[in-house]
Design a protein around this motif. Structure first.
Motif, PDB file in Angstrom:
ATOM      1  N   GLU A  44       0.834  -1.208   0.000  1.00 24.80           N
ATOM      2  CA  GLU A  44       0.000   0.000   0.000  1.00 24.80           C
ATOM      3  C   GLU A  44       0.866   1.254   0.000  1.00 24.80           C
ATOM      4  OE1 GLU A  44      -2.833  -0.246   3.188  1.00 24.80           O
ATOM      5  OE2 GLU A  44      -3.787  -2.030   2.334  1.00 24.80           O
ATOM      6  N   GLU A  47       2.260   1.983  -3.433  1.00 23.66           N
ATOM      7  CA  GLU A  47       1.241   2.408  -4.403  1.00 23.66           C
ATOM      8  C   GLU A  47       0.529   3.701  -4.006  1.00 23.66           C
ATOM      9  OE1 GLU A  47      -1.246  -1.052  -4.545  1.00 23.66           O
ATOM     10  OE2 GLU A  47       0.229  -2.221  -5.683  1.00 23.66           O
ATOM     11  N   ALA A  48       0.859   4.246  -2.851  1.00 18.50           N
ATOM     12  CA  ALA A  48       0.131   5.407  -2.330  1.00 18.50           C
ATOM     13  C   ALA A  48       0.488   6.690  -3.073  1.00 18.50           C
ATOM     14  CB  ALA A  48       0.445   5.585  -0.843  1.00 18.50           C
ATOM     15  N   PRO A  49      -0.510   7.535  -3.296  1.00 17.66           N
ATOM     16  CA  PRO A  49      -0.213   8.875  -3.816  1.00 17.66           C
ATOM     17  C   PRO A  49       0.498   9.672  -2.723  1.00 17.66           C
ATOM     18  CG  PRO A  49      -2.551   8.662  -3.328  1.00 17.66           C
ATOM     19  CD  PRO A  49      -1.939   7.316  -3.104  1.00 17.66           C
ATOM     20  N   PRO A  50       1.246  10.699  -3.094  1.00 14.19           N
ATOM     21  CA  PRO A  50       2.043  11.444  -2.118  1.00 14.19           C
ATOM     22  C   PRO A  50       1.285  11.891  -0.866  1.00 14.19           C
ATOM     23  CG  PRO A  50       2.606  12.154  -4.330  1.00 14.19           C
ATOM     24  CD  PRO A  50       1.442  11.203  -4.459  1.00 14.19           C
ATOM     25  N   ALA A  51       0.048  12.290  -0.999  1.00 11.10           N
ATOM     26  CA  ALA A  51      -0.705  12.776   0.161  1.00 11.10           C
ATOM     27  C   ALA A  51      -0.979  11.675   1.182  1.00 11.10           C
ATOM     28  CB  ALA A  51      -2.027  13.394  -0.302  1.00 11.10           C
ATOM     29  N   GLN A  52      -0.984  10.410   0.751  1.00  9.09           N
ATOM     30  CA  GLN A  52      -1.281   9.302   1.650  1.00  9.09           C
ATOM     31  C   GLN A  52      -0.030   8.602   2.185  1.00  9.09           C
ATOM     32  OE1 GLN A  52      -3.957   6.790  -0.555  1.00  9.09           O
ATOM     33  NE2 GLN A  52      -5.716   8.047  -0.073  1.00  9.09           N
ATOM     34  N   VAL A  53       1.143   9.006   1.722  1.00  8.56           N
ATOM     35  CA  VAL A  53       2.382   8.358   2.147  1.00  8.56           C
ATOM     36  C   VAL A  53       2.578   8.409   3.663  1.00  8.56           C
ATOM     37  CG1 VAL A  53       4.915   8.551   2.023  1.00  8.56           C
ATOM     38  CG2 VAL A  53       3.552   8.482  -0.078  1.00  8.56           C
TER      39      VAL A  53
END
Length: 99
Positions: A44, A47-53
């Motif tokens: 996860e 595969e996360a976009p930067p805001a969810q890292v």
């Protein structure tokens, strides 16, 4: 197929009007499930976009903390070991890739 979930997830599911099927794992099953969870959370994160890292890193960290505890390790000792390895071998700041 089931998966390891955080302690409050069954209650959250119940509040949503559903009834979760929950099993309490034995020690060996718990360790195995934790390793599977580590791979799940790592995927996860990858595969996360930067805001969810940050949130995904926090999930990986929670699994690592729990793995340390189930193996009888104090997290401060793990951090000291990481510091010693960093002092001896360095970190990953230079982005070096051996190929």
């Amino acid at each position: 197929m089931g998966k390891l979930v955080r302690d409050k997830i069954p209650d959250i599911i119940r509040r949503d009007g559903r009834e979760p099927v929950v099993t309490v794992l034995d020690e060996a099953g718990f360790r195995e499930a934790l390793l599977a969870k580590l791979f799940e959370e790592s995927t996860e994160l990858s595969e996360a976009p930067p805001a969810q890292v940050p949130e995904e890193i926090a999930d990986v960290l929670e699994v690592l903390h729990t793995l340390a505890r189930v193996h009888g390790q104090d997290w401060r000792d793990i951090e000291r070991l990481a510091d010693a390895k960093r002092a001896e071998r360095g970190g990953f700041d230079d982005r070096l890739y051996l190929g």
